[in-house]
Design an enzyme around this catalytic site. Structure first.
Site, PDB file in Angstrom:
ATOM      1  N   GLU A  26      31.512 -22.486  49.911  1.00 49.68           N
ATOM      2  CA  GLU A  26      30.608 -23.113  50.874  1.00 49.68           C
ATOM      3  C   GLU A  26      30.862 -24.612  50.980  1.00 49.68           C
ATOM      4  O   GLU A  26      30.870 -25.186  52.078  1.00 49.68           O
ATOM      5  CB  GLU A  26      29.150 -22.867  50.476  1.00 49.68           C
ATOM      6  CG  GLU A  26      28.768 -21.403  50.394  1.00 49.68           C
ATOM      7  CD  GLU A  26      28.895 -20.825  48.994  1.00 49.68           C
ATOM      8  OE1 GLU A  26      27.988 -20.080  48.590  1.00 49.68           O
ATOM      9  OE2 GLU A  26      29.889 -21.142  48.316  1.00 49.68           O
ATOM     10  N   ALA A  81      57.324   9.194  19.747  1.00 47.75           N
ATOM     11  CA  ALA A  81      57.960  10.381  19.177  1.00 47.75           C
ATOM     12  C   ALA A  81      57.545  10.544  17.715  1.00 47.75           C
ATOM     13  O   ALA A  81      56.879   9.678  17.132  1.00 47.75           O
ATOM     14  CB  ALA A  81      59.476  10.258  19.287  1.00 47.75           C
ATOM     15  N   ARG A 114      48.089  -6.697  34.257  1.00 49.17           N
ATOM     16  CA  ARG A 114      47.676  -7.724  33.295  1.00 49.17           C
ATOM     17  C   ARG A 114      47.241  -9.001  34.008  1.00 49.17           C
ATOM     18  O   ARG A 114      46.267  -9.657  33.612  1.00 49.17           O
ATOM     19  CB  ARG A 114      48.832  -8.065  32.352  1.00 49.17           C
ATOM     20  CG  ARG A 114      49.079  -7.093  31.223  1.00 49.17           C
ATOM     21  CD  ARG A 114      50.201  -7.606  30.343  1.00 49.17           C
ATOM     22  NE  ARG A 114      50.545  -6.690  29.252  1.00 49.17           N
ATOM     23  CZ  ARG A 114      51.519  -6.901  28.388  1.00 49.17           C
ATOM     24  NH1 ARG A 114      52.267  -7.994  28.483  1.00 49.17           N
ATOM     25  NH2 ARG A 114      51.759  -6.021  27.427  1.00 49.17           N
ATOM     26  N   GLY A 160      46.491   1.175  20.736  1.00 51.91           N
ATOM     27  CA  GLY A 160      46.983   2.507  20.433  1.00 51.91           C
ATOM     28  C   GLY A 160      45.888   3.554  20.499  1.00 51.91           C
ATOM     29  O   GLY A 160      44.743   3.272  20.879  1.00 51.91           O
ATOM     30  N   ALA A 205      41.843   3.076  21.414  1.00 52.22           N
ATOM     31  CA  ALA A 205      41.433   3.694  22.674  1.00 52.22           C
ATOM     32  C   ALA A 205      40.352   4.737  22.429  1.00 52.22           C
ATOM     33  O   ALA A 205      39.371   4.818  23.179  1.00 52.22           O
ATOM     34  CB  ALA A 205      42.636   4.328  23.358  1.00 52.22           C
ATOM     35  N   GLY A 206      40.511   5.537  21.368  1.00 54.75           N
ATOM     36  CA  GLY A 206      39.501   6.529  21.045  1.00 54.75           C
ATOM     37  C   GLY A 206      38.155   5.909  20.736  1.00 54.75           C
ATOM     38  O   GLY A 206      37.113   6.423  21.143  1.00 54.75           O
ATOM     39  N   ALA A 207      38.181   4.784  20.038  1.00 53.11           N
ATOM     40  CA  ALA A 207      36.929   4.096  19.712  1.00 53.11           C
ATOM     41  C   ALA A 207      36.234   3.605  20.976  1.00 53.11           C
ATOM     42  O   ALA A 207      35.002   3.707  21.114  1.00 53.11           O
ATOM     43  CB  ALA A 207      37.206   2.926  18.768  1.00 53.11           C
TER      44      ALA A 207
END
Length: 344
Positions: free
Chosen positions: A56, A166, A187, A271, A275-277
């Site tokens: 503005e 792997a 990112r 990892g 990610a699971g948390a």
């Protein structure tokens, strides 16, 4: 009701707000256009980042004395807060603007209230013109202001059978260079890139933006979550971008820390355990998954324990985009948030 000229001015203001190169945080992207009674543009501006003139004010400066009696068309409710800059609502009053049309009401409790200031000074005020478009422009910022925590985008690169490494631990590179360049572009849209200590110790990542087509103003904050010390020689400590370690395993605690530091959009690259948390805590709001045309059959899964014991408890994500990125597939999915979760 907004006129056709005001609607056209709002579309122009939205385009200005989306000007490439403007930092995505901690402030929202805002555009403003001043028009006269005939719909002629008198001045326009957009917010260029924290500490710079608000949209503005930039438009008022461009219009000069012609602002008196004009209509200000703004993508976000003019602020009523004195921070690094003075309140925009009062600036519009002082300039003699007669009418203000804005798209999105300000969800920030600190800065909201501009509409009341304008109306109290006798200006005509209309809210909600192209509000959905304005909210989409600042989706993550709006979420953060409404929920009191950063919006979290979880990124994962995996094989078609959901493996991120792997059996021998090798993971570079599952996806191709086009997907990796796309990761850098994502990112660049975020305020912070977050990993766990295990990722830092195993992969020694830089966590910086190094290959994005859009211009970059500021590197995102590099964040490591976990109690183990981050070695002094780690790349995240190389000085090319800001770094912070948050010594917790609780996603809510980590996000509260980041929100207090003006972080509104987190890019989670940790990892499977981290990610699971975050999934278990209900704090993953978007998934950006890259799938390579490979099969491993064993190795690390993309997601660790997420606290899901039965299918009925699995968080639901709505797939919003699927496309090829080089030889890989990129899938984007957003978490559906219930009304109770929004209010909580």
């Amino acid at each position: 009701m907004a006129t056709d000229a005001e609607r056209a001015a709002m579309r122009r203001a939205l385009a200005l707000a989306a000007t490439p190169g403007v930092p995505t945080g901690p402030n929202p992207r805002v555009g403003a256009v001043l028009v006269d009674s005939a719909g002629r543009v008198l001045g326009e501006g957009w917010h260029r980042g924290a500490g710079t003139s608000h949209a503005e004010v930039a438009a008022l400066q461009a219009a000069g004395s012609r602002a008196r009696g004009a209509t200000a068309v703004v993508t976000l409710e003019p602020c009523a807060h004195t921070g690094r800059t003075a309140p925009c609502a009062q600036a519009l009053v002082d300039a003699g603007v007669a009418r203000v049309v804005f798209a999105q009401a300000d969800p920030n409790p600190v800065a909201s209230g501009g509409a009341a200031v304008l109306a109290g000074a006798g200006l005509s005020v209309e809210a909600g013109l192209l509000a959905e478009e304005a909210q989409a422009l600042n989706h993550e910022w709006t979420f953060a202001m409404s929920h009191g925590r950063p919006f979290v985008t979880w990124k994962v690169a995996a094989t078609l059978d959901g493996r991120v490494a792997a059996a021998d631990g090798t993971s570079q590179w599952i996806t191709g260079p086009e997907a990796r360049a796309d990761v850098h572009a994502w990112r660049a849209r975020c305020d912070a890139v977050v990993v766990g200590t295990a990722t830092v110790l195993a992969d020694n990542p830089r966590l910086t933006v190094r290959d994005a087509s859009a211009p970059l103003v500021t590197q995102p904050l590099r964040v490591v979550i976990g109690h183990r010390d981050v070695p002094a020689e780690s790349r995240v400590r190389d000085g090319t971008a800001a770094f912070v370690q948050i010594r917790t395993h609780d996603p809510h605690e980590a996000l509260a820390h980041l929100y207090a530091d003006d972080v509104q959009h987190v890019y989670l690259e940790g990892g499977p355990t981290l990610a699971g948390a975050f999934v278990a805590a209900g704090t993953v709001d978007r998934l950006v998954a890259y799938y390579a045309g490979r099969l491993l059959g064993s190795g690390r899964p993309a997601l660790g324990d997420a606290g899901v014991a039965t299918l009925a408890d699995a968080p639901h994500l709505a797939i919003t985009d699927v496309r090829m990125v080089g030889p890989d597939v990129r899938l984007v999915a957003d978490r559906r948030v219930s009304t109770r979760q929004r209010q909580g």
